[in-house]
Design an enzyme around this catalytic site. Structure first.
Site, short mmCIF file in Angstrom:
data_model
loop_
_atom_site.label_atom_id
_atom_site.label_comp_id
_atom_site.label_asym_id
_atom_site.label_seq_id
_atom_site.Cartn_x
_atom_site.Cartn_y
_atom_site.Cartn_z
N ASP A 7 0.89 -1.16 0.00
CA ASP A 7 0.00 0.00 0.00
C ASP A 7 0.93 1.21 0.00
OD1 ASP A 7 -2.22 1.67 0.23
OD2 ASP A 7 -2.09 1.68 2.42
N GLU A 68 -0.80 -1.24 -5.02
CA GLU A 68 -2.07 -0.55 -5.30
C GLU A 68 -1.86 0.48 -6.39
OE1 GLU A 68 -4.85 0.53 -2.02
OE2 GLU A 68 -4.76 2.52 -2.89
N ASP A 141 -2.82 1.06 6.96
CA ASP A 141 -1.89 0.80 5.85
C ASP A 141 -1.40 -0.65 5.88
OD1 ASP A 141 -1.25 3.93 5.21
OD2 ASP A 141 -1.45 3.52 7.35
#
Lengths: 197, 197
Positions: A7, A68, A141
């Site tokens: 992330d 991501e 996160d």
């Protein structure tokens, strides 16, 4: 398959390692959040993230890195730094010949919760349940990085198979076009057009 | 001062080396455009840009790298890749302890043409004139990289002096606050408050 989920971010960058077993079974092997101070220079922050990711790659040797996909529309002020953090991690993977795949936030949410519009709490709750963890992964996160890795464990093999099928189809089309061209080039009235169909 | 100017991009990334002399004299030493194919995977494209930039840094050993600051607002579809290309170049510089500075497109245009709203043709024309080049640098990415480097040659020293002045002011403020606190802590009715003013 060992998947490193990322992330991306400069202030907080979630990194997770998940191993997929048979069927949909997945196991979390490690998770961490890399932080860099906001008053540090951008180039230094990128170096910190890159160094931490390189260390992870060397230690854990994942089969694939799932990051991501960042969109410019979301949170314009931090989108650039987020994209750059993801970029240096993709670079670190590329330097080690580890393939890099990207998934959108909706794809990750849909894979983990069944809905592309799930909120952070739902994602965290599902990640906790899927991985059979005793406590919720924190901060968000860390949970997101785990979700990314789970998403790739489940979607990745299908995506790869589709890519391979498409590649085979393109190759067959190329072969076919070549044969048609060759057949046209043969002006002899003989029936010999190779052994194939 | 040797400045490496970078107009970041994945499809075309302009890189230039400009040396500043006395006053506003600047000389172009090298300029190149790194290209990566659009059908290449993102991680591979970033690796190509990073490798080319690393090579430039090792060969030319610039004192500073000046990169165009990318905004999410401009051309959303390519902004992320552009930011990531700039990010891996900033990383390469950071790994070699070469400072990285960012300038906005308006700052670059204003420095080179006198107007922050100049178009590409004006920037190219002024870059050609300033550097005393026989032919216009092509493509536009090469001209932009040269403009970035020129911009830093002219604005950089001033920016550094301002940053240093601010640092000194902050340091003095810290010292002053400490003295005031120390003076307040002294409850003795004596006039001894150190030797400073």
């Amino acid at each position: 398959m060992r998947v490193m989920g990322v992330d991306p971010g400069l202030t907080r960058c979630g990194i997770a390692l998940v191993e997929s077993g048979s069927g949909r079974s997945v196991t979390a092997l490690d998770v961490d959040v890399v932080r860099t101070p906001t008053d540090m220079e951008l180039a230094q922050r990128l170096l910190s993230v890159y160094t931490a990711a390189s260390h992870w790659l060397d230690i854990h040797q994942p089969d694939v890195v799932a990051i991501e996909r960042v969109f410019a529309q979301n949170q314009v002020s931090t989108a650039m730094g987020t994209a750059q953090a993801g970029g240096v991690i993709a670079l670190a993977a590329s330097q080690r010949d580890v393939p890099v795949r990207f998934h959108t936030p909706s794809e990750v949410k849909a894979a983990v919760t069944g809905s592309g519009r799930a909120d952070k709490a739902q994602v965290t709750a599902m990640v906790t349940r899927i991985l059979g963890m005793q406590t919720k992964p924190r901060p968000a996160d860390a949970a997101d990085a785990l979700a990314l890795a789970i998403c790739h464990c489940w979607r990745g093999p299908m995506i790869e198979r589709m890519a391979q099928a498409q590649q085979r189809a393109e190759q067959m089309a190329r072969v076919h076009r070549k044969r048609v061209a060759a057949a046209r080039a043969v002006t002899l009235p003989s029936g010999r057009k190779g052994t194939g169909s």
